[in-house]
Design a protein around this motif. Structure first.
Motif, PDB file in Angstrom:
ATOM      1  N   GLY A  19      45.574  38.278  41.669  1.00 33.96           N
ATOM      2  CA  GLY A  19      46.316  39.477  41.274  1.00 33.96           C
ATOM      3  C   GLY A  19      47.740  39.518  41.774  1.00 33.96           C
ATOM      4  O   GLY A  19      48.644  39.957  41.073  1.00 33.96           O
ATOM      5  N   CYS A  20      47.958  39.045  43.025  1.00 31.93           N
ATOM      6  CA  CYS A  20      49.296  39.165  43.606  1.00 31.93           C
ATOM      7  C   CYS A  20      49.798  37.875  44.245  1.00 31.93           C
ATOM      8  O   CYS A  20      50.948  37.823  44.675  1.00 31.93           O
ATOM      9  CB  CYS A  20      49.317  40.289  44.645  1.00 31.93           C
ATOM     10  SG  CYS A  20      48.388  39.930  46.154  1.00 31.93           S
ATOM     11  N   THR A  43      47.518  49.063  42.295  1.00 32.97           N
ATOM     12  CA  THR A  43      48.304  50.179  42.825  1.00 32.97           C
ATOM     13  C   THR A  43      47.925  51.516  42.192  1.00 32.97           C
ATOM     14  O   THR A  43      47.747  52.509  42.905  1.00 32.97           O
ATOM     15  CB  THR A  43      49.814  49.903  42.633  1.00 32.97           C
ATOM     16  OG1 THR A  43      50.133  48.687  43.303  1.00 32.97           O
ATOM     17  CG2 THR A  43      50.655  51.036  43.186  1.00 32.97           C
ATOM     18  N   ASP A  75      48.747  36.590  47.078  1.00 29.58           N
ATOM     19  CA  ASP A  75      48.567  36.593  48.523  1.00 29.58           C
ATOM     20  C   ASP A  75      47.654  35.429  48.919  1.00 29.58           C
ATOM     21  O   ASP A  75      46.800  35.014  48.140  1.00 29.58           O
ATOM     22  CB  ASP A  75      47.958  37.923  48.974  1.00 29.58           C
ATOM     23  CG  ASP A  75      48.073  38.147  50.464  1.00 29.58           C
ATOM     24  OD1 ASP A  75      49.154  38.594  50.887  1.00 29.58           O
ATOM     25  OD2 ASP A  75      47.094  37.889  51.185  1.00 29.58           O
ATOM     26  N   ASP A 135      42.490  36.654  49.368  1.00 30.12           N
ATOM     27  CA  ASP A 135      41.932  37.770  48.605  1.00 30.12           C
ATOM     28  C   ASP A 135      40.577  38.122  49.210  1.00 30.12           C
ATOM     29  O   ASP A 135      39.639  37.337  49.138  1.00 30.12           O
ATOM     30  CB  ASP A 135      41.776  37.367  47.138  1.00 30.12           C
ATOM     31  CG  ASP A 135      41.162  38.462  46.282  1.00 30.12           C
ATOM     32  OD1 ASP A 135      41.266  39.648  46.647  1.00 30.12           O
ATOM     33  OD2 ASP A 135      40.569  38.120  45.240  1.00 30.12           O
ATOM     34  N   CYS A 137      46.508  44.968  47.648  1.00 30.66           N
ATOM     35  CA  CYS A 137      46.868  44.181  46.469  1.00 30.66           C
ATOM     36  C   CYS A 137      47.637  45.035  45.455  1.00 30.66           C
ATOM     37  O   CYS A 137      47.168  46.084  45.012  1.00 30.66           O
ATOM     38  CB  CYS A 137      45.625  43.583  45.814  1.00 30.66           C
ATOM     39  SG  CYS A 137      46.044  42.522  44.403  1.00 30.66           S
ATOM     40  N   CYS A 138      48.820  44.539  45.090  1.00 35.27           N
ATOM     41  CA  CYS A 138      49.674  45.304  44.172  1.00 35.27           C
ATOM     42  C   CYS A 138      49.105  45.383  42.759  1.00 35.27           C
ATOM     43  O   CYS A 138      49.540  46.216  41.960  1.00 35.27           O
ATOM     44  CB  CYS A 138      51.087  44.733  44.164  1.00 35.27           C
ATOM     45  SG  CYS A 138      51.194  43.034  43.570  1.00 35.27           S
ATOM     46  N   ALA A 139      48.123  44.549  42.441  1.00 34.53           N
ATOM     47  CA  ALA A 139      47.507  44.601  41.112  1.00 34.53           C
ATOM     48  C   ALA A 139      46.718  45.891  40.903  1.00 34.53           C
ATOM     49  O   ALA A 139      46.436  46.264  39.761  1.00 34.53           O
ATOM     50  CB  ALA A 139      46.596  43.390  40.906  1.00 34.53           C
ATOM     51  N   HIS A 163      41.616  43.403  51.218  1.00 35.84           N
ATOM     52  CA  HIS A 163      42.896  43.179  50.540  1.00 35.84           C
ATOM     53  C   HIS A 163      42.907  43.935  49.212  1.00 35.84           C
ATOM     54  O   HIS A 163      43.869  44.620  48.888  1.00 35.84           O
ATOM     55  CB  HIS A 163      43.108  41.678  50.311  1.00 35.84           C
ATOM     56  CG  HIS A 163      44.229  41.344  49.389  1.00 35.84           C
ATOM     57  ND1 HIS A 163      45.537  41.343  49.774  1.00 35.84           N
ATOM     58  CD2 HIS A 163      44.217  41.007  48.074  1.00 35.84           C
ATOM     59  CE1 HIS A 163      46.298  41.017  48.749  1.00 35.84           C
ATOM     60  NE2 HIS A 163      45.511  40.811  47.697  1.00 35.84           N
ATOM     61  N   THR A 164      41.825  43.810  48.467  1.00 34.22           N
ATOM     62  CA  THR A 164      41.715  44.491  47.175  1.00 34.22           C
ATOM     63  C   THR A 164      41.757  46.005  47.361  1.00 34.22           C
ATOM     64  O   THR A 164      42.459  46.708  46.634  1.00 34.22           O
ATOM     65  CB  THR A 164      40.406  44.073  46.469  1.00 34.22           C
ATOM     66  OG1 THR A 164      40.439  42.656  46.250  1.00 34.22           O
ATOM     67  CG2 THR A 164      40.220  44.796  45.152  1.00 34.22           C
ATOM     68  N   CYS A 213      44.719  35.232  46.163  1.00 37.70           N
ATOM     69  CA  CYS A 213      44.517  36.357  45.245  1.00 37.70           C
ATOM     70  C   CYS A 213      45.151  36.049  43.892  1.00 37.70           C
ATOM     71  O   CYS A 213      46.337  35.734  43.814  1.00 37.70           O
ATOM     72  CB  CYS A 213      45.131  37.625  45.842  1.00 37.70           C
ATOM     73  SG  CYS A 213      44.964  39.073  44.789  1.00 37.70           S
TER      74      CYS A 213
END
Length: 167
Positions: free
Chosen positions: A67-68, A86, A70, A73, A82-84, A77-78, A65
Motif C-alpha cells: 500500500g505505501c 487514511t 514501508d 507491513d 499506512c497511508c493507503a 502498520h495497517t 507494504c
C-alpha cells in the motif's frame, strides 16, 4: 478467570494479541456486545494479508507494504500508519479516538458497542481490499511461483462445482 489470566502470562505465540487483551480479559469475556469476525480476528492476531505474516508463511519474499512501500507491513502498520487506509482510519478515529495501539483499540471496543462496530467496520473494509489486492498478485502470471495461487484439492473441488461460464 484468574488461572486463565495467569496461564496467558508466558505465552509463546500470539503475544501481541494476548498482551492487549489479557489485562482486560474479564471485561472481554463478560462483554454484552460485539462478536468476532474473520477480518477483525486477522487484525487482532496479525494473521492475514500483511507482508510480515505472508513472508513468515512463505508467500512473500519481503515483509514490505504494497500500500505505501514501508519496509514492514503488519496488522499494526495497517491499523495505525499506512497511508493507503487514511480515509478508513479517519472514520475509525472519529469514533474511538486517537489511540490506535492494540490495547487502546481493545479498550475502545470494550467501552461501547458503537466503538466495537467502528473497529469491526474498519477491519472489514480494509482487509477485504487487501485480500482483493492479494488475489490480483496471486493471479499474475508473471509472479514468482511462491506468489501464485495454489491449486489445492479444495480449490479444484470448488472450481468444479461452479456453473460453467459462457464466453
Amino acid at each position: 478467570m484468574e488461572l486463565w489470566v495467569e496461564g496467558l502470562a508466558d505465552v509463546e505465540y500470539g503475544v501481541r494479541t494476548v498482551e492487549a487483551i489479557r489485562p482486560q480479559l474479564p471485561e472481554w469475556c463478560g462483554r454484552g456486545h460485539g462478536s468476532l469476525t474473520f477480518r477483525l480476528t486477522q487484525v487482532l492476531s496479525g494473521h492475514g494479508c500483511f507482508g510480515q505474516y505472508l513472508r513468515r508463511i512463505g508467500r512473500e519474499e519481503t515483509a514490505s507494504c504494497h500500500g505505501c512501500g514501508d519496509e514492514e507491513d503488519t496488522a499494526q502498520h495497517t491499523l495505525e500508519v499506512c497511508c493507503a487506509w487514511t480515509e478508513e482510519r479517519r472514520t475509525l478515529v472519529a469514533t474511538i479516538g486517537e489511540d490506535l495501539s492494540l490495547p487502546g483499540v481493545i479498550r475502545a471496543m470494550l467501552g461501547s458497542e458503537r466503538s466495537w462496530d467502528a473497529v469491526a467496520s474498519f477491519c472489514e473494509e480494509v482487509i477485504s481490499q487487501k485480500e482483493a489486492q492479494e488475489r490480483e498478485r496471486e493471479n499474475d502470471r508473471l509472479a514468482p511461483p511462491l506468489r501464485r495461487r495454489r491449486g489445492g484439492r479444495r480449490r479444484r473441488q470448488f472450481a468444479a462445482a461452479l456453473p460453467p461460464t459462457n464466453m
